[in-house]
Design a protein around this motif. Structure first.
Motif, PDB file in Angstrom:
ATOM      1  N   UNK A  84      45.676  41.776  40.521  1.00  0.00           N
ATOM      2  CA  UNK A  84      44.710  41.362  39.512  1.00  0.00           C
ATOM      3  C   UNK A  84      45.247  41.647  38.117  1.00  0.00           C
ATOM      4  N   UNK A 108      45.497  44.747  45.698  1.00  0.00           N
ATOM      5  CA  UNK A 108      44.642  43.777  45.020  1.00  0.00           C
ATOM      6  C   UNK A 108      44.504  44.110  43.537  1.00  0.00           C
ATOM      7  N   UNK A 146      43.831  36.899  46.469  1.00  0.00           N
ATOM      8  CA  UNK A 146      42.759  37.762  45.999  1.00  0.00           C
ATOM      9  C   UNK A 146      42.106  37.114  44.774  1.00  0.00           C
ATOM     10  N   UNK A 191      31.253  37.922  40.094  1.00  0.00           N
ATOM     11  CA  UNK A 191      31.025  39.087  40.962  1.00  0.00           C
ATOM     12  C   UNK A 191      31.646  38.937  42.340  1.00  0.00           C
ATOM     13  N   UNK A 192      32.847  38.389  42.398  1.00  0.00           N
ATOM     14  CA  UNK A 192      33.567  38.382  43.674  1.00  0.00           C
ATOM     15  C   UNK A 192      34.020  39.803  43.966  1.00  0.00           C
ATOM     16  N   UNK A 193      34.320  40.074  45.241  1.00  0.00           N
ATOM     17  CA  UNK A 193      34.783  41.416  45.614  1.00  0.00           C
ATOM     18  C   UNK A 193      36.304  41.445  45.459  1.00  0.00           C
ATOM     19  N   UNK A 194      36.823  42.160  44.468  1.00  0.00           N
ATOM     20  CA  UNK A 194      38.239  42.033  44.120  1.00  0.00           C
ATOM     21  C   UNK A 194      39.191  42.566  45.188  1.00  0.00           C
ATOM     22  N   UNK A 195      38.691  43.469  46.070  1.00  0.00           N
ATOM     23  CA  UNK A 195      39.592  44.078  47.054  1.00  0.00           C
ATOM     24  C   UNK A 195      39.725  43.224  48.296  1.00  0.00           C
ATOM     25  N   UNK A 251      37.369  30.926  40.728  1.00  0.00           N
ATOM     26  CA  UNK A 251      36.568  32.064  41.189  1.00  0.00           C
ATOM     27  C   UNK A 251      35.104  31.681  41.342  1.00  0.00           C
ATOM     28  N   UNK A 281      25.874  41.395  43.803  1.00  0.00           N
ATOM     29  CA  UNK A 281      26.423  40.338  44.652  1.00  0.00           C
ATOM     30  C   UNK A 281      26.197  40.689  46.120  1.00  0.00           C
ATOM     31  N   UNK A 290      30.772  31.382  48.805  1.00  0.00           N
ATOM     32  CA  UNK A 290      30.310  32.627  49.416  1.00  0.00           C
ATOM     33  C   UNK A 290      28.796  32.592  49.625  1.00  0.00           C
ATOM     34  N   UNK A 292      27.489  44.373  38.900  1.00  0.00           N
ATOM     35  CA  UNK A 292      27.554  43.076  39.554  1.00  0.00           C
ATOM     36  C   UNK A 292      28.021  43.146  41.000  1.00  0.00           C
ATOM     37  N   UNK A 293      28.821  44.153  41.334  1.00  0.00           N
ATOM     38  CA  UNK A 293      29.282  44.291  42.710  1.00  0.00           C
ATOM     39  C   UNK A 293      28.111  44.607  43.639  1.00  0.00           C
ATOM     40  N   UNK A 335      41.419  38.047  41.888  1.00  0.00           N
ATOM     41  CA  UNK A 335      42.077  38.283  40.606  1.00  0.00           C
ATOM     42  C   UNK A 335      43.205  37.308  40.310  1.00  0.00           C
ATOM     43  N   UNK A 336      43.703  36.631  41.360  1.00  0.00           N
ATOM     44  CA  UNK A 336      44.822  35.706  41.152  1.00  0.00           C
ATOM     45  C   UNK A 336      44.345  34.293  40.832  1.00  0.00           C
ATOM     46  N   UNK A 347      47.971  39.173  37.227  1.00  0.00           N
ATOM     47  CA  UNK A 347      47.463  37.843  36.924  1.00  0.00           C
ATOM     48  C   UNK A 347      46.868  37.794  35.521  1.00  0.00           C
ATOM     49  N   UNK A 348      46.252  38.917  35.104  1.00  0.00           N
ATOM     50  CA  UNK A 348      45.639  38.958  33.770  1.00  0.00           C
ATOM     51  C   UNK A 348      46.712  38.998  32.685  1.00  0.00           C
ATOM     52  N   UNK A 400      32.469  37.693  54.660  1.00  0.00           N
ATOM     53  CA  UNK A 400      31.904  39.044  54.789  1.00  0.00           C
ATOM     54  C   UNK A 400      30.436  39.038  55.237  1.00  0.00           C
ATOM     55  N   UNK A 435      36.639  50.036  47.083  1.00  0.00           N
ATOM     56  CA  UNK A 435      37.144  49.941  45.711  1.00  0.00           C
ATOM     57  C   UNK A 435      37.148  51.290  45.024  1.00  0.00           C
TER      58      UNK A 435
END
Lengths: 366, 249
Positions: free
Chosen positions: A361, A357, B140, B94-98, B149, A258, B156, A254-255, B142-143, A364-365, B107, A277
């Motif tokens: 993450x 990050x 980010x 599919x967001x960019x987590x970093x 999201x 996207x 985006x 998916x990365x 993830x938060x 948060x999970x 971006x 990443x």
């Protein structure tokens, strides 16, 4: 027969801590006693050997009198310049000292992500040029010193710095090549990685120093040192490539999708989305590879180059000091250990700094 | 003007196989400018594959796909052009987590459209405000919650100022209480006149927003009709079966 009640345990205090952590149950009590006895036996002896009984002066007779029951650091005291700088002319040794300090400073600067800009490549080129000039001389009043006489720490630092920094981009390219959709890139990268991984470094070094001069065109004056630098870079890159590939494979499809749906091209996707990443994910195994690169530099002694371990062997060759190899090796081991520890601590810092990050993450999970 | 009546998306005889599994069989579809289409159907019916062919995340094996007058072929420039005009929202966000939320949205305008960073971020902030999540810009992904999201993912895609938005089951991975906040954003987008192709099982959304509902099964478009007609009088047996399963009684 009834089991006696356990003695009431006081929560605080030294006694309470000891009881909880060292004598919590029979097995742990036995382990504590055994380990305690071993330490009680070993620590005073180690202290006596390394410090209280040791001779620090370069006094040969006093050292012989010890009969190896304590360390003779006098050997290191007398020979430290030979160990650190090899056969480099004695009165010119400020040059390798300054050159090494420069490269080390550059390594430290490169460690900060804030400085990962384009100009750092030029800075490296300048520092390497200054290093080579200081070491080799031959102009501006510096006498000429043949690369065959370079040795010790400067050689180890140069080989490590060049092999590490140059093999990283090459390793990343190879990893991308192995996952490319272009069959040619994939075949080339896979063949390269499999070939290089299938050959021991010693063989690569032999080929680089003895076979390459025979097949290289005459007009290409690559010094032995340059050939060894290139050989080590090419060798380590194959290992780094596999580490990076592991990180690339860990990212979900998916990365890529996207990034593609937003119109990012291949290199934009790799640079902005995938590699930031993937590389953070593989920092631990990445550092593993870099540490072995550092250790591998000691193998250059097989092609008659005297890095830190090699020049130690030169020092041990002096008949007056024969027999004090343990002190010598401990001294060199200390240098390796401190460097590796620094690299390992750095990698943990880097993981926190760049992987913030990922941590947030996870939190948060949870 | 004839341009106005020309469909913005035109698929003719599109087929696609994954190994021996045929995901799309000879599909024809026209989508008009500003039209909003909902595609539904059982899983494996080819609906995701269909919209992924529109921005060439999947390469079709046969037929033609023309988007805004440009035919999608192996020509990379055509693909680049189309991807700038077509935004996509995924089931898994599919967001960019970093990257931070703001960086996620800025971006593509910065790297693809080459806007200066400050301008790209300004534009990104506007889109984040639009999906009512501007206050989370520095976090980010993830938060954030799933619904947040997904709204960032919509911002985006919108930040590239696309002419067409594709939604691939945008609410399927969300907790039920978060579905509405995402649907509300999509609803506003529809009111603003965006061309939308939405794969979803949210029949309420289909009823209130879509001009046409498509039902797909086994790689074919089985039935298509305006929502009133589609829900009141489905023609095919398969459609009736499907609707009986997804519609609340």
């Amino acid at each position: 027969m009834s089991e006696p009640l356990p003695t009431p345990v006081r929560k605080g205090g030294v006694a309470g801590w000891l009881r909880r952590n060292l004598f919590g149950n029979p097995a742990s009590a036995v382990a504590t006693v055994l380990l305690g006895a071993a330490l009680a036996w070993a620590v005073p002896r180690a202290l006596h050997w390394t410090l209280t009984g040791a001779v620090f002066r370069a006094d040969e007779a006093a050292c012989r009198a010890l009969g190896h029951h304590a360390a003779c650091w006098g050997f290191v005291a007398e020979k430290h310049r030979l160990i650190l700088f090899g056969r480099y002319p004695y009165e010119e040794q400020w040059r390798p000292l300054v050159a090494t300090a420069l490269v080390l400073a550059m390594l430290v600067a490169t460690a900060f992500p804030r400085l990962w800009r384009r100009w750092i490549l030029s800075a490296w080129a300048v520092v390497l040029a200054v290093f080579l000039f200081l070491m080799g001389g031959g102009a501006l009043g510096l006498s000429r010193v043949d690369p065959g006489e370079w040795g010790g720490l400067p050689l180890t630092v140069l080989l490590t710095a060049v092999a590490m920094t140059a093999s990283i981009p090459l390793g990343v390219l190879l990893a991308l090549g192995r996952r490319s959709t272009l069959p040619l890139a994939r075949t080339l990268a896979s063949t390269y990685v499999e070939l290089v991984r299938g050959v021991p470094l010693i063989t690569v070094l032999f080929v680089a120093s003895f076979v390459f001069p025979l097949i290289l065109p005459q007009g290409l004056p690559l010094s032995g040192l340059a050939r060894i630098c290139i050989a080590m870079t090419l060798f380590e890159a194959a290992y780094l490539a596999e580490v990076v590939r592991g990180g690339l494979q860990a990212l979900p499809r998916g990365q890529y999708e996207a990034a593609a749906s937003l119109g990012l091209g291949y290199w934009q996707t790799q640079r902005r989305v995938i590699l930031p990443q993937a590389l953070v994910l593989v920092i631990p195994s990445f550092v593993n590879s870099l540490l072995s690169t550092f250790m591998d530099t000691s193998l250059v002694t097989v092609v008659s180059m005297y890095d830190l371990t090699g020049s130690l062997r030169l020092a041990l060759g002096d008949p007056r000091w024969r027999g004090f190899f343990l002190e010598g090796y401990l001294f060199v081991a200390g240098i390796y250990f401190v460097s590796c520890l620094a690299l390992s601590r750095y990698s943990q810092w880097l993981e926190r700094r760049l992987g913030g990050w990922a941590r947030r993450t996870r939190e948060a999970r949870a | 003007m004839s341009v106005q009546t020309e469909p913005i998306i035109r698929l003719r005889g599109v087929s696609k196989s994954f190994g021996r599994f045929q995901a799309l069989r000879d599909v024809d579809l026209d989508v008009g400018r500003g039209e909003r289409i909902v595609i539904c159907g059982p899983s494996g019916s080819g609906k995701s594959t269909l919209i992924r062919c529109i921005n060439r995340l999947e390469e079709h094996d046969a037929g033609t796909v023309v988007v805004d007058g440009v035919e999608l072929t192996e020509d990379l420039r055509a693909i680049d052009k189309i991807r700038r005009e077509v935004g996509m929202v995924f089931q898994q966000f599919n967001l960019f987590p970093h990257l931070t939320v703001l960086e996620n949205v800025a971006l593509a305008p910065h790297t693809v459209l080459k806007l200066p960073l400050a301008e790209a971020e300004k534009r990104a902030m506007q889109q984040l405000e639009r999906v009512r999540i501007g206050d989370q810009a520095a976090k980010h992904p993830g938060q954030l919650s799933g619904g947040q999201q997904q709204r960032v993912a919509i911002a985006r895609a919108l930040c590239m100022q696309p002419r067409i938005m594709l939604f691939d089951e945008p609410t399927s991975a969300l907790d039920p209480e978060m579905v509405k906040e995402v649907l509300d954003v999509m609803l506003e987008l529809a009111r603003a006149g965006m061309t939308m192709v939405v794969v979803t099982h949210e029949m309420g959304f289909a009823r209130s927003v879509a001009e046409r509902v498509l039902f797909m099964d086994a790689g074919r478009i089985v039935e298509q009709a305006p929502p009133a007609e589609f829900f009141a009088a489905p023609k095919s047996e398969r459609t009736r079966d499907f609707l009986a399963k997804v519609l609340p009684r």
